[in-house]
Write a protein that holds these residues in place. Structure first.
Motif, PDB file in Angstrom:
ATOM      1  N   UNK A  57       0.794  -1.226   0.000  1.00 30.38           N
ATOM      2  CA  UNK A  57       0.000   0.000   0.000  1.00 30.38           C
ATOM      3  C   UNK A  57       0.829   1.279   0.000  1.00 30.38           C
ATOM      4  N   UNK A  58       2.063   1.195   0.487  1.00 30.98           N
ATOM      5  CA  UNK A  58       2.892   2.397   0.495  1.00 30.98           C
ATOM      6  C   UNK A  58       3.826   2.454  -0.704  1.00 30.98           C
ATOM      7  N   UNK A  59       3.718   1.435  -1.594  1.00 36.50           N
ATOM      8  CA  UNK A  59       4.610   1.390  -2.756  1.00 36.50           C
ATOM      9  C   UNK A  59       4.541   2.676  -3.565  1.00 36.50           C
ATOM     10  N   UNK A  60       3.314   3.154  -3.786  1.00 34.80           N
ATOM     11  CA  UNK A  60       3.160   4.384  -4.561  1.00 34.80           C
ATOM     12  C   UNK A  60       3.797   5.577  -3.887  1.00 34.80           C
ATOM     13  N   UNK A  61       3.685   5.661  -2.559  1.00 35.37           N
ATOM     14  CA  UNK A  61       4.237   6.788  -1.826  1.00 35.37           C
ATOM     15  C   UNK A  61       5.761   6.725  -1.795  1.00 35.37           C
ATOM     16  N   UNK A  62       6.315   5.519  -1.587  1.00 40.35           N
ATOM     17  CA  UNK A  62       7.769   5.386  -1.556  1.00 40.35           C
ATOM     18  C   UNK A  62       8.369   5.813  -2.895  1.00 40.35           C
ATOM     19  N   UNK A  68      12.387  10.199   0.194  1.00 39.83           N
ATOM     20  CA  UNK A  68      13.684   9.917   0.775  1.00 39.83           C
ATOM     21  C   UNK A  68      14.327   8.667   0.227  1.00 39.83           C
ATOM     22  N   UNK A  69      13.682   8.051  -0.779  1.00 42.61           N
ATOM     23  CA  UNK A  69      14.214   6.835  -1.384  1.00 42.61           C
ATOM     24  C   UNK A  69      13.945   6.890  -2.882  1.00 42.61           C
ATOM     25  N   UNK A  70      15.008   6.842  -3.680  1.00 49.17           N
ATOM     26  CA  UNK A  70      14.872   6.936  -5.143  1.00 49.17           C
ATOM     27  C   UNK A  70      14.553   5.564  -5.718  1.00 49.17           C
ATOM     28  N   UNK A  71      13.271   5.217  -5.723  1.00 51.20           N
ATOM     29  CA  UNK A  71      12.832   3.895  -6.161  1.00 51.20           C
ATOM     30  C   UNK A  71      11.508   4.031  -6.895  1.00 51.20           C
ATOM     31  N   UNK A  72      11.230   3.119  -7.823  1.00 52.30           N
ATOM     32  CA  UNK A  72       9.973   3.165  -8.567  1.00 52.30           C
ATOM     33  C   UNK A  72       8.955   2.218  -7.936  1.00 52.30           C
ATOM     34  N   UNK A  73       7.693   2.435  -8.246  1.00 55.94           N
ATOM     35  CA  UNK A  73       6.644   1.564  -7.720  1.00 55.94           C
ATOM     36  C   UNK A  73       6.834   0.135  -8.200  1.00 55.94           C
ATOM     37  N   UNK A  74       7.245  -0.035  -9.466  1.00 57.33           N
ATOM     38  CA  UNK A  74       7.465  -1.377 -10.003  1.00 57.33           C
ATOM     39  C   UNK A  74       8.607  -2.084  -9.271  1.00 57.33           C
ATOM     40  N   UNK A  75       9.613  -1.329  -8.847  1.00 57.33           N
ATOM     41  CA  UNK A  75      10.713  -1.929  -8.090  1.00 57.33           C
ATOM     42  C   UNK A  75      10.254  -2.401  -6.712  1.00 57.33           C
ATOM     43  N   UNK A  77       7.012  -3.287  -5.846  1.00 60.85           N
ATOM     44  CA  UNK A  77       6.091  -4.417  -5.964  1.00 60.85           C
ATOM     45  C   UNK A  77       6.655  -5.562  -6.779  1.00 60.85           C
ATOM     46  N   UNK A  78       7.720  -5.310  -7.532  1.00 62.29           N
ATOM     47  CA  UNK A  78       8.324  -6.351  -8.347  1.00 62.29           C
ATOM     48  C   UNK A  78       9.617  -6.876  -7.757  1.00 62.29           C
ATOM     49  N   UNK A  79      10.696  -6.091  -7.861  1.00 60.03           N
ATOM     50  CA  UNK A  79      12.016  -6.542  -7.405  1.00 60.03           C
ATOM     51  C   UNK A  79      12.038  -6.773  -5.891  1.00 60.03           C
ATOM     52  N   UNK A  80      11.566  -5.781  -5.126  1.00 55.84           N
ATOM     53  CA  UNK A  80      11.602  -5.918  -3.668  1.00 55.84           C
ATOM     54  C   UNK A  80      10.708  -7.067  -3.199  1.00 55.84           C
ATOM     55  N   UNK A  81       9.547  -7.236  -3.835  1.00 56.68           N
ATOM     56  CA  UNK A  81       8.653  -8.339  -3.469  1.00 56.68           C
ATOM     57  C   UNK A  81       9.307  -9.678  -3.783  1.00 56.68           C
ATOM     58  N   UNK A  82       9.976  -9.760  -4.939  1.00 55.42           N
ATOM     59  CA  UNK A  82      10.653 -11.006  -5.298  1.00 55.42           C
ATOM     60  C   UNK A  82      11.795 -11.312  -4.338  1.00 55.42           C
ATOM     61  N   UNK A  83      12.534 -10.279  -3.924  1.00 55.40           N
ATOM     62  CA  UNK A  83      13.622 -10.481  -2.970  1.00 55.40           C
ATOM     63  C   UNK A  83      13.083 -10.921  -1.607  1.00 55.40           C
ATOM     64  N   UNK A  84      11.964 -10.349  -1.204  1.00 57.66           N
ATOM     65  CA  UNK A  84      11.334 -10.744   0.064  1.00 57.66           C
ATOM     66  C   UNK A  84      10.991 -12.233   0.033  1.00 57.66           C
ATOM     67  N   UNK A 127      18.897   4.243   0.660  1.00 53.35           N
ATOM     68  CA  UNK A 127      19.382   3.813  -0.648  1.00 53.35           C
ATOM     69  C   UNK A 127      18.583   2.602  -1.100  1.00 53.35           C
ATOM     70  N   UNK A 128      18.436   2.460  -2.408  1.00 49.72           N
ATOM     71  CA  UNK A 128      17.656   1.347  -2.947  1.00 49.72           C
ATOM     72  C   UNK A 128      18.268   0.002  -2.543  1.00 49.72           C
ATOM     73  N   UNK A 129      19.599  -0.107  -2.619  1.00 46.82           N
ATOM     74  CA  UNK A 129      20.237  -1.386  -2.287  1.00 46.82           C
ATOM     75  C   UNK A 129      19.973  -1.763  -0.842  1.00 46.82           C
ATOM     76  N   UNK A 130      19.917  -0.763   0.040  1.00 45.36           N
ATOM     77  CA  UNK A 130      19.630  -1.008   1.475  1.00 45.36           C
ATOM     78  C   UNK A 130      18.204  -1.553   1.637  1.00 45.36           C
ATOM     79  N   UNK A 131      17.265  -0.922   0.956  1.00 44.43           N
ATOM     80  CA  UNK A 131      15.869  -1.364   1.004  1.00 44.43           C
ATOM     81  C   UNK A 131      15.754  -2.802   0.504  1.00 44.43           C
ATOM     82  N   UNK A 132      16.405  -3.097  -0.629  1.00 46.26           N
ATOM     83  CA  UNK A 132      16.363  -4.442  -1.193  1.00 46.26           C
ATOM     84  C   UNK A 132      16.989  -5.466  -0.238  1.00 46.26           C
TER      85      UNK A 132
END
Length: 497
Positions: A57-62, A68-75, A77-84, A127-132
């Protein structure tokens, strides 16, 4: 017990013991002690639901400027979700092996600690790598939870109630999802919290809830079934005796004598080779069933459901701050399903209920895809359809964990849960978000329809497998459903008068 070092040789057997511990646990009436088990172990699914739903639900806001985080919504719900999910699969295998080797209690404390630390560090992402990285480690902890917790639940809950309790506990994930959906509405309100603070606080509140669960869980005991097989028979006998005394005081009457004893060769560990041989050579039909159930539910949930917010914003122009209202509704449907249907798994039976919940959810999703393709659904209409689909799908998905945790021998239980969860979830939970994130966000109706249809087809296929291969495990002892590998030969049980 002190964990042996990796270099020290571990004896395969420590003696032979005849015990009535399984029968003594199965004949217990429901009591306050069982509620303590449910609260101590089951509440972590609420935390998991809170976590995953907040991210969706916060994907759009992030992804917005100023987060404070340079990331796209697709990243997200896609990349971060897959890594999770990749982390969850890895954690399930790693901690599942440790759970069978060193015990349920020790590992369900460790896995929750890993989960909490990673969630807290996710909130600090700049940073995106930290989030991932910390999405992966959060999944690593929760994957271990699946193996340790489901093993402990089934080994501690009486056979008369095992089905409904297991389903409701796994379904309680959606209570957290409701909380996460509603919490995200508040956290995304820029009149209350700045854009770069609200989403971080969402994760931080999950940590607070997790710390409370950690305190409660300290009182949950080790599984007596695990203890007597792993050379700790005296501890198992003392634990069960203390529980019996407590329940007799609570009920005001003596317990009936246990009906059976079982004689087993105690051992410290079971090797991967023996586990694989047991699961695939001794129980090949059950292995096919388990894999089918996990792949079906993993695609439906990880590939499609968690992209629901993106579907609302893409096709119905629902503001990102309002998607939580819709998700709370479908989350309620997910929880009510196991709550209302769980009892039927212990009365009507596993085979009928598992197959029917999978088939019904798949057929209803096909109907939803057809209505969506015709343009017949508003945002509210689509939400209503999903609510009905997930009423059945959630019950079926919970039964996948129930099935794997009770149809394989006790020595392999946590590892079997871990293996089928990891394999099924890797198929549907890693590839799914990567494939379907583009489909559901493309803005092309046909792409989202295809996503719906794939999920529906896999649920129907799993339901058909269950028609032929599901095990009638209702109201049966775990040792009756799958004989322990350590059972002494030639006599496995003797009936007590």
């Amino acid at each position: 017990m002190t964990a042996p070092s990796s270099s020290a040789p571990v004896p395969e057997e420590t003696g032979t013991v005849t015990t009535a511990v399984p029968a003594r646990l199965d004949r217990l009436p429901w009591s306050r002690w069982h509620w303590m088990i449910v609260i101590g172990l089951g509440t972590v699914w609420i935390l998991d639901g809170l976590e995953v739903t907040i991210v969706g639900n916060v994907a759009g806001r992030i992804a917005e400027d100023g987060s404070g985080l340079a990331i796209t919504s697709a990243q997200v719900t896609g990349v971060a979700a897959a890594l999770y999910v990749a982390g969850a699969c890895s954690g399930a295998l790693f901690f599942g092996w440790l759970t069978d080797r060193y015990g349920r209690k020790r590992l369900f404390m460790v896995t929750l600690a890993v989960y909490l630390a990673a969630t807290a560090l996710t909130a600090l992402s700049t940073e995106v790598w930290w989030f991932f990285l910390f999405r992966f480690l959060t999944g690593f902890g929760i994957g271990g939870e699946y193996a340790a917790i489901n093993s402990a639940i089934d080994e501690l809950i009486p056979s008369l109630y095992r089905g409904r309790v297991d389903l409701i506990i796994n379904g309680s994930y959606w209570l957290g999802a409701i909380g996460g959906a509603l919490l995200s509405i508040v956290m995304l309100d820029t009149d209350i919290f700045p854009e770069n603070v609200g989403w971080r606080l969402s994760f931080a509140l999950g940590v607070v809830l997790g710390l409370v669960i950690l305190l409660v869980r300290r009182h949950v005991p080790e599984s007596p079934r695990w203890q007597f097989i792993h050379g700790r028979g005296e501890e198992a006998e003392k634990l069960v005796a203390s529980v019996e005394r407590e329940i007799e005081r609570e009920k005001g009457e003596p317990l009936p004598p246990p009906a059976r004893e079982i004689t087993i060769h105690q051992r410290k560990s079971v090797g991967f080779g023996e586990i694989a041989k047991t699961v695939f050579a001794r129980y090949p039909r059950r292995a096919v069933l388990a894999l089918s159930l996990f792949i079906g539910q993993a695609f439906l949930y990880n590939a499609i459901t968690f992209g629901f917010g993106a579907i609302l914003t893409t096709f119905y122009d629902v503001p990102t701050g309002h998607t939580g209202y819709y998700f709370a509704v479908i989350a309620a449907g997910n929880f009510v399903g196991p709550l209302l249907l769980g009892r039927l798994f212990d009365t009507v039976g596993r085979r009928i209920m598992i197959s029917s919940t999978y088939l019904l959810s798949g057929l209803l999703l096909f109907a939803t895809a057809w209505l969506f393709d015709r343009g017949s659904l508003s945002a509210a209409g689509l939400t209503a359809c999903w609510c009905v689909v997930l009423f059945f799908a959630s019950t079926g998905a919970s039964s996948a964990y129930l099935t794997v945790s009770e149809v394989f021998p006790m020595e392999t239980r946590a590892m079997a849960i871990a293996f089928f969860y990891a394999l099924g979830t890797a198929a549907g939970g890693i590839s799914g978000p990567l494939i379907f994130a583009g489909l559901t966000e493309s803005g092309v109706v046909a792409d989202t329809v295809l996503a719906f249809q794939i999920g529906a087809a896999l649920m129907c296929a799993a339901g058909l497998v269950a028609v032929f291969l599901a095990v009638n495990a209702e109201r049966r002892s775990l040792e009756d459903i799958a004989e322990p590998l350590s059972t002494a030969k030639p006599s496995t049980e003797r009936v007590r008068p």
